[in-house]
Design a protein around this motif. Sequence first.
Motif, mmCIF file in Angstrom:
data_model
loop_
_atom_site.group_PDB
_atom_site.id
_atom_site.type_symbol
_atom_site.label_atom_id
_atom_site.label_comp_id
_atom_site.label_asym_id
_atom_site.label_seq_id
_atom_site.Cartn_x
_atom_site.Cartn_y
_atom_site.Cartn_z
ATOM 1 N N ALA A 68 0.836 -1.207 0.000
ATOM 2 C CA ALA A 68 0.000 0.000 0.000
ATOM 3 C C ALA A 68 0.869 1.254 0.000
ATOM 4 C CB ALA A 68 -0.925 -0.008 1.218
ATOM 5 N N ARG A 72 1.239 4.104 -3.065
ATOM 6 C CA ARG A 72 1.025 5.545 -2.879
ATOM 7 C C ARG A 72 2.249 6.340 -3.319
ATOM 8 N NH1 ARG A 72 -2.859 8.667 -3.897
ATOM 9 N NH2 ARG A 72 -2.634 10.716 -2.936
ATOM 10 N N VAL A 169 -6.947 -0.825 0.138
ATOM 11 C CA VAL A 169 -6.407 -0.521 -1.184
ATOM 12 C C VAL A 169 -7.475 -0.846 -2.221
ATOM 13 C CG1 VAL A 169 -4.645 -1.115 -2.884
ATOM 14 C CG2 VAL A 169 -4.037 -0.968 -0.466
ATOM 15 N N THR A 170 -7.745 0.082 -3.102
ATOM 16 C CA THR A 170 -8.772 -0.142 -4.120
ATOM 17 C C THR A 170 -8.250 -1.037 -5.241
ATOM 18 O OG1 THR A 170 -8.108 1.875 -5.277
ATOM 19 C CG2 THR A 170 -9.875 2.074 -3.660
ATOM 20 N N SER A 247 -8.007 -4.261 7.022
ATOM 21 C CA SER A 247 -7.816 -3.535 5.754
ATOM 22 C C SER A 247 -7.516 -4.495 4.616
ATOM 23 C CB SER A 247 -6.667 -2.527 5.912
ATOM 24 O OG SER A 247 -6.951 -1.587 6.921
ATOM 25 N N SER A 251 -10.111 -5.101 1.374
ATOM 26 C CA SER A 251 -9.518 -4.785 0.067
ATOM 27 C C SER A 251 -9.736 -5.921 -0.918
ATOM 28 C CB SER A 251 -8.016 -4.512 0.216
ATOM 29 O OG SER A 251 -7.774 -3.373 1.007
ATOM 30 N N SER A 310 -11.857 4.098 3.136
ATOM 31 C CA SER A 310 -10.662 3.706 3.876
ATOM 32 C C SER A 310 -9.394 4.033 3.098
ATOM 33 C CB SER A 310 -10.713 2.204 4.191
ATOM 34 O OG SER A 310 -9.567 1.789 4.888
ATOM 35 N N ALA A 311 -9.398 3.757 1.792
ATOM 36 C CA ALA A 311 -8.242 4.068 0.949
ATOM 37 C C ALA A 311 -8.013 5.574 0.871
ATOM 38 C CB ALA A 311 -8.438 3.487 -0.447
ATOM 39 N N SER A 312 -9.093 6.343 0.788
ATOM 40 C CA SER A 312 -8.977 7.799 0.729
ATOM 41 C C SER A 312 -8.339 8.343 2.004
ATOM 42 C CB SER A 312 -10.354 8.430 0.524
ATOM 43 O OG SER A 312 -10.274 9.836 0.524
ATOM 44 N N ASN A 315 -4.597 7.464 1.923
ATOM 45 C CA ASN A 315 -3.867 8.303 0.961
ATOM 46 C C ASN A 315 -3.609 9.696 1.521
ATOM 47 O OD1 ASN A 315 -3.869 6.192 -0.850
ATOM 48 N ND2 ASN A 315 -5.612 6.958 -2.030
#
Length: 559
Positions: A68, A72, A169-170, A247, A251, A310-312, A315
Amino acid sequence: MGKLNNRLTQIVNALRYVGRGDFSGLLKRLDWYRREHAVVKVRKRLAGDGGSTWGILCTPHTEFIANAISARLAAHGMGSEVIIGQLDRFDHAFYIVLCPQMFKSLPPADKRVVFQLEQHVSSRWFTPEYFRILRESLGVLDYSLSNIAFLAQHKVKYPTVHYLPIGAVTGGATGMDTAKKYDFVFYGDSLSSERRRAFLKQLQSRYSVKICNEVFGEEMYEIIRSARAVINIHYYEGALLEMPRISECISLGVPILSESSRDRHDYPELAGAVRFFEEGSIEAMMSAAQAMLDDIDTVNATIGGVVAASASRFNFMFDRFLGALGMLPANVVLETPIYLREKSSFLALSLPETVERRQAITEALPEGCVIFDGIRNSLGWVGCGSSFTALSRYALDNGMKRLIVIEDDILLPPDFGRILGEVMAYLDTCEGNWDIFSGVMADLHTSARVLSVDDVDGRTYVTIDKMMSNVFNIYSERALKRLSAWNPMDTDASTNTVDRYMERQDDLKVVVALPFIAGHREDVASTLWGIDNDRYAPMIAEAENKIKVLAEKWRAANR
């Protein structure tokens, strides 16, 4: 000129420590400058290395988090290499080390940040040697606010520590399309945890449960995808939420049934895809398991939105960390959408790493107010300005006409809700003829002019053309547009702190209530200028008196 002014500011701050005999504070400030100098050297190494500049060291258990982080970094055009296990040589320009206590040798302290992933409720890892590793590193990432408070008690604290809640993670949520072999999957260490085995034994008596120990990577992912849900049970009583596991599973598109924890409310974005049962209760687990399986289609329908939220959050918080180290320019950090646990036009700006200040605002948070994890920068005032700019852009993007922002060192009266209602009602009568309402000011520009004075319901409202405080402000739409244009790349503190920037705006109309409707906590330290907040009390009193004198002169001239 900007660099000279910043250097003069540093010298003045140092003299303030000496002047009040705070040599301990001075030493801490010098240590901060030492770390900043080390980070500058890292930036130069990164800029000069065109290859895979970041090394991400991890164990098999933490590979998901490492990937992850790598993803990023890639989003910002930064190369990285995920390395599972020990390295003999440390040739990368910079390292992030996950679970540093698991490695026999580590990269040099001046080229590493460590990700602290243990839970403070278990003392087995928190040895003197481990604390030494944390203290010497350029930075310490931690996923838990509870952990951060614990670390602060052991002299591992802001500005070394950075809050980074682990997120989803998307792009990997394919679990709902996979044929299901099991009702539940458990993975982790059950062999050495008697309490986990007791929970799992009871769950197996009624449901199809797959238990995995020491299974990793794609093999583990295939097993997870083949389950209707994953069961999460704490290793010991009172544990924190196992966010890496949670998470990872969402995902993959697989929901979680988890034992509850004291910190579960730190992750509101999980609602829907993660269901909780009472901590320590096997009976509650069995009941919740049946309810979840009966409602599995509804649960599955929430996963996409939960993963995105969650990913937002991850990030934004990771970019916030990169910005704090200066690895990401301040203007780039502002391009990432901020994270808030819920939409609101009433926000409290707070750094989660400043434990005492966060605790103070959490305990005194007004109704309807939502905490925002402020943006950090090696120049504290740039981080502050970036935070206000990010909030103004958030408000405008969401069509808000007003935004209320308080800082976490504010002191509010017991009847603040009533007072705020009266202030908002007064602003409604101004018909848009105002930019900012300031609840408290620590200074007043020498050229400030009074534009009007109103007495309403026993309170005096003075409109002036200058402002000098961000502790408690209400911004109109026009002020939000001006604030959103602040330039974080201008690092001249004499002209571009966010309040001085707003002070320079033409035709500014700032409403102030007399007496001030808020105060400033004196029992916490400033995160911007290296002084204690008790220095502000006489400044606030003086500013209030100056405005009162100007208002009386205006009354006399306009009778």
